[in-house]
Design an enzyme around this catalytic site. Sequence first.
Site, mmCIF file in Angstrom:
data_model
loop_
_atom_site.group_PDB
_atom_site.id
_atom_site.type_symbol
_atom_site.label_atom_id
_atom_site.label_comp_id
_atom_site.label_asym_id
_atom_site.label_seq_id
_atom_site.Cartn_x
_atom_site.Cartn_y
_atom_site.Cartn_z
ATOM 1 N N TRP A 144 0.802 -1.225 0.000
ATOM 2 C CA TRP A 144 0.000 0.000 0.000
ATOM 3 C C TRP A 144 0.829 1.266 0.000
ATOM 4 C CZ3 TRP A 144 2.031 1.873 4.368
ATOM 5 C CH2 TRP A 144 2.380 0.967 5.368
ATOM 6 N N ASN A 145 2.138 1.167 0.132
ATOM 7 C CA ASN A 145 2.888 2.397 0.417
ATOM 8 C C ASN A 145 3.145 3.271 -0.805
ATOM 9 O OD1 ASN A 145 4.591 0.252 -0.346
ATOM 10 N ND2 ASN A 145 6.364 1.404 0.317
ATOM 11 N N GLY A 218 6.319 -6.641 -0.848
ATOM 12 C CA GLY A 218 5.564 -6.634 0.405
ATOM 13 C C GLY A 218 6.434 -7.126 1.538
ATOM 14 N N SER A 219 5.783 -7.665 2.557
ATOM 15 C CA SER A 219 6.510 -8.035 3.775
ATOM 16 C C SER A 219 7.205 -9.394 3.609
ATOM 17 C CB SER A 219 5.530 -8.105 4.944
ATOM 18 O OG SER A 219 4.566 -9.104 4.674
ATOM 19 N N GLU A 240 10.497 -8.532 -3.609
ATOM 20 C CA GLU A 240 11.071 -7.290 -3.072
ATOM 21 C C GLU A 240 10.447 -7.107 -1.706
ATOM 22 O OE1 GLU A 240 13.132 -5.516 -6.571
ATOM 23 O OE2 GLU A 240 12.752 -4.486 -4.692
ATOM 24 N N CYS A 274 10.213 1.271 1.288
ATOM 25 C CA CYS A 274 11.043 0.113 1.627
ATOM 26 C C CYS A 274 12.473 0.553 1.873
ATOM 27 C CB CYS A 274 10.975 -0.912 0.505
ATOM 28 S SG CYS A 274 11.231 -0.187 -1.112
ATOM 29 N N GLU A 371 11.600 -3.978 11.092
ATOM 30 C CA GLU A 371 11.201 -2.923 10.166
ATOM 31 C C GLU A 371 10.222 -1.978 10.861
ATOM 32 O OE1 GLU A 371 8.895 -4.029 6.688
ATOM 33 O OE2 GLU A 371 10.166 -2.727 5.498
HETATM 34 P P1 NDP Z 1 1.987 -7.428 2.826
HETATM 35 O O1 NDP Z 1 3.085 -8.399 2.665
HETATM 36 O O2 NDP Z 1 1.069 -7.585 3.957
HETATM 37 O O3 NDP Z 1 1.057 -7.400 1.514
HETATM 38 C C1 NDP Z 1 1.592 -7.225 0.231
HETATM 39 C C2 NDP Z 1 0.554 -7.676 -0.780
HETATM 40 O O4 NDP Z 1 0.373 -9.087 -0.684
HETATM 41 C C3 NDP Z 1 -0.821 -7.072 -0.561
HETATM 42 O O5 NDP Z 1 -1.431 -6.825 -1.798
HETATM 43 C C4 NDP Z 1 -1.537 -8.176 0.187
HETATM 44 O O6 NDP Z 1 -2.927 -8.107 0.086
HETATM 45 C C5 NDP Z 1 -1.020 -9.391 -0.534
HETATM 46 N N1 NDP Z 1 -1.145 -10.642 0.201
HETATM 47 C C6 NDP Z 1 -1.374 -10.848 1.515
HETATM 48 N N2 NDP Z 1 -1.394 -12.166 1.798
HETATM 49 C C7 NDP Z 1 -1.189 -12.818 0.636
HETATM 50 C C8 NDP Z 1 -1.102 -14.186 0.263
HETATM 51 N N3 NDP Z 1 -1.216 -15.163 1.163
HETATM 52 N N4 NDP Z 1 -0.884 -14.504 -1.027
HETATM 53 C C9 NDP Z 1 -0.747 -13.531 -1.962
HETATM 54 N N5 NDP Z 1 -0.820 -12.205 -1.667
HETATM 55 C C10 NDP Z 1 -1.027 -11.848 -0.392
HETATM 56 O O7 NDP Z 1 2.698 -6.009 2.832
HETATM 57 P P2 NDP Z 1 2.024 -4.598 3.093
HETATM 58 O O8 NDP Z 1 0.944 -4.344 2.097
HETATM 59 O O9 NDP Z 1 1.703 -4.498 4.529
HETATM 60 O O10 NDP Z 1 3.225 -3.609 2.683
HETATM 61 C C11 NDP Z 1 4.251 -3.262 3.542
HETATM 62 C C12 NDP Z 1 5.478 -4.108 3.298
HETATM 63 O O11 NDP Z 1 5.925 -3.974 1.963
HETATM 64 C C13 NDP Z 1 6.634 -3.679 4.130
HETATM 65 O O12 NDP Z 1 7.202 -4.797 4.787
HETATM 66 C C14 NDP Z 1 7.649 -3.111 3.155
HETATM 67 O O13 NDP Z 1 8.968 -3.229 3.511
HETATM 68 C C15 NDP Z 1 7.343 -3.853 1.943
HETATM 69 N N6 NDP Z 1 7.763 -3.102 0.773
HETATM 70 C C16 NDP Z 1 8.897 -3.492 0.097
HETATM 71 C C17 NDP Z 1 9.361 -2.770 -0.987
HETATM 72 C C18 NDP Z 1 10.572 -3.212 -1.755
HETATM 73 O O14 NDP Z 1 10.748 -2.773 -2.877
HETATM 74 N N7 NDP Z 1 11.404 -4.048 -1.217
HETATM 75 C C19 NDP Z 1 8.679 -1.572 -1.444
HETATM 76 C C20 NDP Z 1 7.516 -1.260 -0.672
HETATM 77 C C21 NDP Z 1 7.086 -2.019 0.391
HETATM 78 P P3 NDP Z 1 -3.770 -7.222 1.141
HETATM 79 O O15 NDP Z 1 -2.913 -6.131 1.633
HETATM 80 O O16 NDP Z 1 -4.877 -6.746 0.325
HETATM 81 O O17 NDP Z 1 -4.125 -8.171 2.229
#
Ligand code: NDP
Length: 514
Positions: A144-145, A218-219, A240, A274, A371
């Site tokens: 979401w960021n 994501g995370s 990532e 990130c 983080e």
């Molecule tokens: P999440 O890991 O919670 O979610 C990322 C995405 O994955 C969302 O669209 C989420 O859906 C989806 N998701 C959740 N569960 C599943 C699953 N079991 N299977 C497939 N998809 C799934 O991260 P956040 O959205 O909370 O974002 C923050 C994180 O992103 C931070 O840890 C940050 O460091 C990282 N990040 C990394 C970057 C990089 O380039 N390295 C850049 C930006 C952020 P939903 O949210 O709709 O549940």
Amino acid sequence: MKDNAVIAQTIKVRNPATLEQIAELTVASHADVAHAVAQARKAQAVWQSTSFAERAKLLYGLRDLLLDEQDKLADVLTAETGRPRAEAYGNELFYLCDAIGLWAKRSAGYLRPEKIRPHFPLMWLKKVVTTYSARGVIGIISPWNLPLTLTLGEALPALMAGNAVVIKPSELTPLSALFGAEMAGKAGFPNHLLQVVIGSGETGEALIDHADMIAFTGSVETGKRVMRRAAERLIPVSLELGGKDPMIVLKDADLERAAGACVWGALMNCGQACTSIERVYVEAPVYQPFVDRVVARVRAIRQGPSEREVDLGSMTSETQLRKIDAQVDEAVAHGATVLTGGRRNPNFNGLYYEPTVLVNVNQNMSIMREETFGPIIPIMKVKNAEEALSLANDSPYGLSGSIFSRDKRTGWQLAEGMQCGSVCINDSLINFIIPDAPMGGMKDSGFGYRHGAEGIRKYCRQKTIVVDRLGLKEEFPWYPASEKKSRQIRHLLRLLCRSGWKNKIRAIGGLARS
Ligand code: NDP
């Protein structure tokens, strides 16, 4: 379940700055996702035969449209993230315009077939070429960021490589991705080539079950789940993941520049990047003057709603806000001192957290280990550069980092020693907006690259084509095997591979006799 309630088959999107609901969207079921991917597959079959020039033309058209609609883009972005308008233009729009320029101009070069000259002389009798072709349908799952950069921005190289794309944006910020797909449609991209499916983790899982590759941002925890599910289908993933980026300030640094870069690098997008600076190690002789400069700059930051001229907005996720609040409380309970901020901003109802500077922190605190992803700057005094580097590397993460020193050699040596994917010397965050340069993580920060040649080649199948040049009726290794052939191979290997002239002369003699 996260902040936005998923009730039956809809997601309610709210503005984190006001907590008001701004949209209600229908969730894509598993069958809907399967259908979207099937439609994308049909569109891709046509798209892959278009030229790079045709794809680039559409990308430039999209860029013009984004520029025409930049106020609408800022409305959508600020409403679902709580960010100031300046950040919508200065970060996401800037990034997209620049990235479109890169991918439109460079994709053909990055994906040009490459001739390979084999190192083994016998193989010079063959022509060897490696080629890149589209994988098919790429699933992009994003956080979401940075809801446009990490959706539409991530889709650009995949599309230029000849793929179709289906995006699953975060349930907190789906509107920007929908806006991006709408703009792509208006710019003339073929139907179903770029689609968005709405939903939470389950929708993401459905996408993994149908796409040909997943690009996930994501995370760490979700990244591992994504990889496990992708393993069931043996499809590639790029991950990532999170970061805990260190900044090192040495005693010979330009302190004014270091303080400015620190505050921007830590607080841009309310610290929700990130590659945000999340911990700072400062050499003892300049520790106090550096802290004083950072605190002065942070106190001057204006926080508030996007309609006003402000530097910092609200956070986007309530879960994240609670997490950083708990990290600050834990640090203070273990002896940290808050020099400014350190609490939810009492002037607003929304998810505002005051920009915060913490000192007297130590490496065992979660604020220095986990983080943070919020507007917090923890600063720690260190004896020397060696201690700073050792603490910087004492982390499960390895995304990026920054080093401040006037001594170019020392800066470079520390950069080489830092265990992360990118390092800025006397700068912060800037690597992310140089899309020519590969960006990826080490350790728990994931693998695979965005940007540069690797950022588009990951969306391709690589194929090697070997062409015979001579057209002989028989080749040496072909059947039948014989004692004589074995002897000749042994002599030939000695001739070509063994060191020393005497050995080579002996091998030539052996070959002549056999
Ligand atoms: P999440 O890991 O919670 O979610 C990322 C995405 O994955 C969302 O669209 C989420 O859906 C989806 N998701 C959740 N569960 C599943 C699953 N079991 N299977 C497939 N998809 C799934 O991260 P956040 O959205 O909370 O974002 C923050 C994180 O992103 C931070 O840890 C940050 O460091 C990282 N990040 C990394 C970057 C990089 O380039 N390295 C850049 C930006 C952020 P939903 O949210 O709709 O549940």
